[in-house]
Motif scaffolding. Sequence first.
Motif: not given
Length: 104
Positions: A85-96
């Motif tokens: 989901k877009l929110s999951e991809a965004f969370a992954l990017i922010m975590a990195v």
Amino acid sequence: MKETPTWNAAQLARMPRLIRLITEMKTNSRQRPEQLYRMLGISKSQYFQDKILLEKAFGFKVQFNRAKRGYKILADPYLPLVNLKLSEAFALIMAVRQLSASGD
């Protein structure tokens, strides 16, 4: 079907350093080995333990290039991230980004 490897706490604690190691090799490929170890705060033997884990668990292939005096990633595994989901991809990017900014 391929079995998913199980990770112990010590291996999971190494993940931020493994990510930093890969990032450093990609962005500073002409970095001398001693500089790389010092930047990561690890010994030469710890580097080789991390390298083995990256190769066996994730399929990376790393080699020292004597002519360029730096490490080169020869094989960088493709990780298909489907159905995020877009929110999951965004969370992954922010975590990195957070990991790379904190230096952990």
